[in-house]
Design a protein around this motif. Structure first.
Motif, PDB file in Angstrom:
ATOM      1  N   THR A 224     -19.382 -47.873   2.815  1.00 35.70           N
ATOM      2  CA  THR A 224     -19.880 -46.875   1.878  1.00 35.70           C
ATOM      3  C   THR A 224     -20.166 -47.552   0.549  1.00 35.70           C
ATOM      4  O   THR A 224     -19.570 -48.589   0.226  1.00 35.70           O
ATOM      5  CB  THR A 224     -18.862 -45.745   1.661  1.00 35.70           C
ATOM      6  OG1 THR A 224     -17.622 -46.315   1.203  1.00 35.70           O
ATOM      7  CG2 THR A 224     -18.630 -44.978   2.943  1.00 35.70           C
ATOM      8  N   VAL A 225     -21.068 -46.990  -0.226  1.00 37.99           N
ATOM      9  CA  VAL A 225     -21.405 -47.526  -1.547  1.00 37.99           C
ATOM     10  C   VAL A 225     -20.992 -46.511  -2.602  1.00 37.99           C
ATOM     11  O   VAL A 225     -21.421 -45.352  -2.561  1.00 37.99           O
ATOM     12  CB  VAL A 225     -22.910 -47.839  -1.665  1.00 37.99           C
ATOM     13  CG1 VAL A 225     -23.241 -48.314  -3.079  1.00 37.99           C
ATOM     14  CG2 VAL A 225     -23.316 -48.886  -0.636  1.00 37.99           C
ATOM     15  N   SER A 226     -20.170 -46.939  -3.535  1.00 40.74           N
ATOM     16  CA  SER A 226     -19.684 -46.068  -4.605  1.00 40.74           C
ATOM     17  C   SER A 226     -20.149 -46.619  -5.945  1.00 40.74           C
ATOM     18  O   SER A 226     -19.914 -47.795  -6.262  1.00 40.74           O
ATOM     19  CB  SER A 226     -18.158 -45.993  -4.571  1.00 40.74           C
ATOM     20  OG  SER A 226     -17.661 -45.220  -5.642  1.00 40.74           O
ATOM     21  N   LYS A 227     -20.814 -45.782  -6.747  1.00 40.75           N
ATOM     22  CA  LYS A 227     -21.287 -46.175  -8.067  1.00 40.75           C
ATOM     23  C   LYS A 227     -20.271 -45.739  -9.114  1.00 40.75           C
ATOM     24  O   LYS A 227     -19.841 -44.597  -9.126  1.00 40.75           O
ATOM     25  CB  LYS A 227     -22.644 -45.551  -8.353  1.00 40.75           C
ATOM     26  CG  LYS A 227     -23.719 -45.970  -7.349  1.00 40.75           C
ATOM     27  CD  LYS A 227     -25.025 -45.232  -7.584  1.00 40.75           C
ATOM     28  CE  LYS A 227     -26.055 -45.595  -6.530  1.00 40.75           C
ATOM     29  NZ  LYS A 227     -27.331 -44.865  -6.728  1.00 40.75           N
ATOM     30  N   MET A 228     -19.905 -46.667  -9.984  1.00 42.36           N
ATOM     31  CA  MET A 228     -18.833 -46.428 -10.942  1.00 42.36           C
ATOM     32  C   MET A 228     -19.323 -46.605 -12.366  1.00 42.36           C
ATOM     33  O   MET A 228     -20.326 -47.280 -12.623  1.00 42.36           O
ATOM     34  CB  MET A 228     -17.664 -47.396 -10.684  1.00 42.36           C
ATOM     35  CG  MET A 228     -17.083 -47.350  -9.291  1.00 42.36           C
ATOM     36  SD  MET A 228     -15.834 -48.656  -9.030  1.00 42.36           S
ATOM     37  CE  MET A 228     -14.574 -48.207 -10.231  1.00 42.36           C
ATOM     38  N   ASN A 229     -18.594 -46.041 -13.300  1.00 44.85           N
ATOM     39  CA  ASN A 229     -18.753 -46.379 -14.707  1.00 44.85           C
ATOM     40  C   ASN A 229     -18.492 -47.869 -14.874  1.00 44.85           C
ATOM     41  O   ASN A 229     -17.579 -48.428 -14.257  1.00 44.85           O
ATOM     42  CB  ASN A 229     -17.762 -45.563 -15.531  1.00 44.85           C
ATOM     43  CG  ASN A 229     -17.663 -46.021 -16.963  1.00 44.85           C
ATOM     44  OD1 ASN A 229     -16.926 -46.953 -17.266  1.00 44.85           O
ATOM     45  ND2 ASN A 229     -18.407 -45.371 -17.838  1.00 44.85           N
ATOM     46  N   GLN A 230     -19.299 -48.535 -15.710  1.00 44.96           N
ATOM     47  CA  GLN A 230     -19.195 -49.994 -15.813  1.00 44.96           C
ATOM     48  C   GLN A 230     -17.808 -50.446 -16.265  1.00 44.96           C
ATOM     49  O   GLN A 230     -17.269 -51.427 -15.744  1.00 44.96           O
ATOM     50  CB  GLN A 230     -20.254 -50.543 -16.761  1.00 44.96           C
ATOM     51  CG  GLN A 230     -20.232 -52.073 -16.850  1.00 44.96           C
ATOM     52  CD  GLN A 230     -21.389 -52.623 -17.656  1.00 44.96           C
ATOM     53  OE1 GLN A 230     -22.429 -51.991 -17.775  1.00 44.96           O
ATOM     54  NE2 GLN A 230     -21.219 -53.811 -18.205  1.00 44.96           N
ATOM     55  N   ASP A 231     -17.214 -49.755 -17.224  1.00 41.18           N
ATOM     56  CA  ASP A 231     -15.881 -50.142 -17.691  1.00 41.18           C
ATOM     57  C   ASP A 231     -14.847 -50.001 -16.580  1.00 41.18           C
ATOM     58  O   ASP A 231     -13.974 -50.862 -16.409  1.00 41.18           O
ATOM     59  CB  ASP A 231     -15.477 -49.293 -18.897  1.00 41.18           C
ATOM     60  CG  ASP A 231     -16.280 -49.631 -20.146  1.00 41.18           C
ATOM     61  OD1 ASP A 231     -16.878 -50.721 -20.184  1.00 41.18           O
ATOM     62  OD2 ASP A 231     -16.320 -48.792 -21.067  1.00 41.18           O
ATOM     63  N   ALA A 232     -14.952 -48.921 -15.806  1.00 41.16           N
ATOM     64  CA  ALA A 232     -14.007 -48.710 -14.701  1.00 41.16           C
ATOM     65  C   ALA A 232     -14.194 -49.767 -13.631  1.00 41.16           C
ATOM     66  O   ALA A 232     -13.222 -50.266 -13.046  1.00 41.16           O
ATOM     67  CB  ALA A 232     -14.195 -47.319 -14.117  1.00 41.16           C
ATOM     68  N   TRP A 233     -15.451 -50.110 -13.369  1.00 40.61           N
ATOM     69  CA  TRP A 233     -15.727 -51.153 -12.372  1.00 40.61           C
ATOM     70  C   TRP A 233     -15.160 -52.504 -12.824  1.00 40.61           C
ATOM     71  O   TRP A 233     -14.534 -53.218 -12.047  1.00 40.61           O
ATOM     72  CB  TRP A 233     -17.232 -51.259 -12.147  1.00 40.61           C
ATOM     73  CG  TRP A 233     -17.629 -52.347 -11.181  1.00 40.61           C
ATOM     74  CD1 TRP A 233     -17.670 -52.260  -9.819  1.00 40.61           C
ATOM     75  CD2 TRP A 233     -18.054 -53.673 -11.513  1.00 40.61           C
ATOM     76  NE1 TRP A 233     -18.084 -53.460  -9.279  1.00 40.61           N
ATOM     77  CE2 TRP A 233     -18.329 -54.340 -10.303  1.00 40.61           C
ATOM     78  CE3 TRP A 233     -18.221 -54.358 -12.709  1.00 40.61           C
ATOM     79  CZ2 TRP A 233     -18.774 -55.666 -10.247  1.00 40.61           C
ATOM     80  CZ3 TRP A 233     -18.655 -55.680 -12.674  1.00 40.61           C
ATOM     81  CH2 TRP A 233     -18.923 -56.323 -11.455  1.00 40.61           C
ATOM     82  N   THR A 234     -15.386 -52.833 -14.075  1.00 41.39           N
ATOM     83  CA  THR A 234     -14.878 -54.110 -14.609  1.00 41.39           C
ATOM     84  C   THR A 234     -13.361 -54.169 -14.489  1.00 41.39           C
ATOM     85  O   THR A 234     -12.794 -55.209 -14.114  1.00 41.39           O
ATOM     86  CB  THR A 234     -15.301 -54.268 -16.076  1.00 41.39           C
ATOM     87  OG1 THR A 234     -16.728 -54.251 -16.159  1.00 41.39           O
ATOM     88  CG2 THR A 234     -14.776 -55.578 -16.651  1.00 41.39           C
ATOM     89  N   LYS A 235     -12.698 -53.066 -14.786  1.00 39.29           N
ATOM     90  CA  LYS A 235     -11.240 -53.021 -14.671  1.00 39.29           C
ATOM     91  C   LYS A 235     -10.805 -53.174 -13.217  1.00 39.29           C
ATOM     92  O   LYS A 235      -9.812 -53.861 -12.924  1.00 39.29           O
ATOM     93  CB  LYS A 235     -10.690 -51.721 -15.248  1.00 39.29           C
ATOM     94  CG  LYS A 235      -9.169 -51.639 -15.223  1.00 39.29           C
ATOM     95  CD  LYS A 235      -8.666 -50.345 -15.855  1.00 39.29           C
ATOM     96  CE  LYS A 235      -7.134 -50.280 -15.803  1.00 39.29           C
ATOM     97  NZ  LYS A 235      -6.638 -49.020 -16.409  1.00 39.29           N
TER      98      LYS A 235
END
Length: 555
Positions: free
Chosen positions: A410-421
């Motif tokens: 599956t592909v999940s798109k995240m807020n960039q800050d949340a992804w970086t964390k």
């Protein structure tokens, strides 16, 4: 060093329309360059706060690139051809000794800072002392120790071999001691009036447009470009619009459907050149989480990912060049480092081969669903920042590829800050991410499998080894490469790293990082390209001053 990413989605349908106007603010009219001696540079980085500190990656000078036409390096190195020795710049000679534990730099005579003060070895030594004594400025973490100036030479001494840090040391920019020694905190000062040895000085600053002007007394031939205007557009849409209208003549921005949107608007003049460098973007797994701690599963994924589709669809056929060398080393930049047993070997899509690898390792199939040896269905949650359009397209392609061997992705798109964390703490299953680059594949491999950079899942502050991969042989080979007494020992260690990469597949390299850019030849000629790859085409790199000095008004 990581090349700046600018990969927010471009609205192709809108850009393909007629009469678009850039909305980034502070633009220049099309055709303003050349005849007026003006070069227009653009970046999609939004409003800027005045900060001209050349050592801070967060400064406006770094964001837009003008720091590197004001300040200059000791040696001009070319990351497109990392094996080239480099061009003498502020240093005319550099001699390593004691297995790269000692460096003697000969400083060029006749160079003056833009305030008229002569540059001397004392300025060079002081610059290195700044980096040694202020770790916030020493972003490459070079372990500077002994620093001494004598006449026109500077001698640096290190406790350990600096073979792998040569580029980082030699490309150091030089700042004037008489100014910086009076700065209370060099790590936070915004340097209102930047003084360097480069051919330009700061003329004006607004949050949208920064202008630098050619100065008198530059040590090389005066540039034909008399003024450079750096415009910071609000987003990729505005930046691409500026390129297509001619308001911007040089940029680094991701353009989906680049031929229709950009090149075909003026095929004679609108060019782009995106050469590979020795760093990769690829699919990382958290190798501490089952079943992704199984090397055979990672190898199987490597066999089914369609790199051609990723390059042509996700990366628009140009942005991040395809990497299909089995060692993960980008070519042609990395050709000299590839061991003989791996030369000419490429990864090809092989679904039957991947399935055979899996069933031979204890995986089974329930219908079309792959099941791991413990009896659990194999699934993979892939994540990327929501605004990173190329990464999201790449992951959709990978999801479809994995379905061919029974993996439910599956592909999940995240807020960039949340992804970086999540990357920092290991709170993910699969991500696209990059490695650092260097003059050899060492930096790339170190980011992938250096055990000294390992931190357990849940612990942040990581700097490389994002997959939490642990392999003592890999860590030892990296240490051996960095401190080896001769080329033969280094070659042996590099071969070992390539063996581990191919047999253990700690991550799946897919694309090479690039050091390219878009430029127009309508007003200026002399840009780097395949025929004359004298430097990377990105306007925010150290070679920017070399490129500007190559430019001549178009006839």
């Amino acid at each position: 060093m990581r090349v700046r990413r600018s990969i927010v989605a471009v609205l192709v349908a809108v850009l393909a329309g007629v009469g678009l106007v850039a909305c980034g603010g502070g633009g220049s009219s099309a055709g303003a360059g050349g005849a007026g001696g003006v070069l227009n540079v653009g970046m999609p980085n939004g409003p800027q706060t005045e900060n001209n500190n050349p050592f801070l990656e967060t400064s406006a000078a770094a964001s837009l690139g003008y720091r590197f036409v004001i300040y200059e390096p000791l040696v001009m190195l070319n990351r497109v051809k990392p094996q080239e020795p480099g061009k003498p710049w502020l240093a005319t000679k550099w001699d390593w000794a004691d297995n790269y534990r000692k460096l003697v730099l000969t400083v060029r005579d006749g160079v003056k800072f833009s305030d008229g003060t002569p540059m001397t070895a004392q300025d060079v030594a002081y610059t290195f002392q700044l980096l040694r004594d202020h770790q916030a400025l020493n972003i490459d973490s070079v372990p500077y120790k002994d620093i001494a100036a004598n006449g026109n030479q500077v001698t640096l001494g290190f406790a350990e071999s600096q073979f792998v840090n040569q580029v980082k040391i030699l490309q150091t920019i030089v700042v004037p001691k008489h100014i910086w020694s009076a700065i209370k905190d060099p790590a936070t000062d915004t340097v209102k009036n930047p003084i360097g040895t480069g051919p330009y000085t700061l003329k004006s600053f607004t949050p949208q447009t920064i202008t630098v002007a050619a100065r008198d007394g530059y040590w090389q031939d005066a540039p034909k470009v008399k003024e450079i205007r750096y415009t910071s557009y609000n987003d990729n849409n505005a930046q691409v619009s500026a390129l297509t209208s001619g308001a911007a003549e040089w940029s680094f921005v991701f353009i989906p459907n680049y031929k229709t949107v950009y090149v075909n608007r003026d095929p004679e003049h609108y060019k782009l050149w995106f050469p590979a460098q020795l760093a990769v973007h690829g699919l990382w797994f958290n190798t501490e989480k089952a079943p992704w701690n199984n090397a055979k599963l990672r190898q199987a994924v490597n066999k089914v990912v369609n790199r051609d589709d990723i390059f042509n669809q996700g990366e628009a056929g140009y942005f991040y060049p395809k990497v299909d060398q089995v060692t993960g080393i980008p070519t042609p930049a990395g050709d000299p480092f590839i061991a003989s047993e791996y030369k000419g070997q490429t990864v090809k899509v092989d679904v039957p081969g991947a399935k055979a690898l899996l069933t031979g390792a204890g995986f089974t199939y329930h219908g079309t669903q792959l099941v791991d040896p413990s009896g659990k269905p194999v699934a993979l949650k892939l994540t990327a920042p929501s605004g990173w359009s190329d990464y999201n397209t790449d992951l959709e392609i990978i999801k479809d590829n994995l379905a061919q061997i029974g993996i439910t992705a599956t592909v999940s798109k995240m807020n960039q800050d949340a992804w970086t964390k999540s990357v920092d703490t290991g709170d993910y299953e699969g991500v696209l991410h990059w490695t650092n680059d260097g003059a050899t594949p060492y930096d790339m491999y170190r980011d992938v499998m250096d055990g000294t950079r390992y931190k357990p899942t849940g612990t942040g502050g990581i700097n490389g080894n994002y997959g939490r991969y642990q392999n003592q042989d890999a860590t030892q080979a990296l240490q051996t490469y960095a401190s080896a007494p001769d080329e033969a020992s280094r070659a042996t260690a590099m071969t070992k790293l390539q063996q581990i990469m191919t047999e253990q597949q700690p991550m799946v390299p897919l694309m090479a990082a690039n050091c390219g850019g878009e430029y127009s030849t309508k007003n200026w000629t002399g840009w780097p390209d395949d025929a004359n790859p004298y430097g990377p085409a990105q306007p925010t790199l150290r070679n920017a001053v070399d490129i500007v000095l190559h430019l001549k008004p178009a006839a």
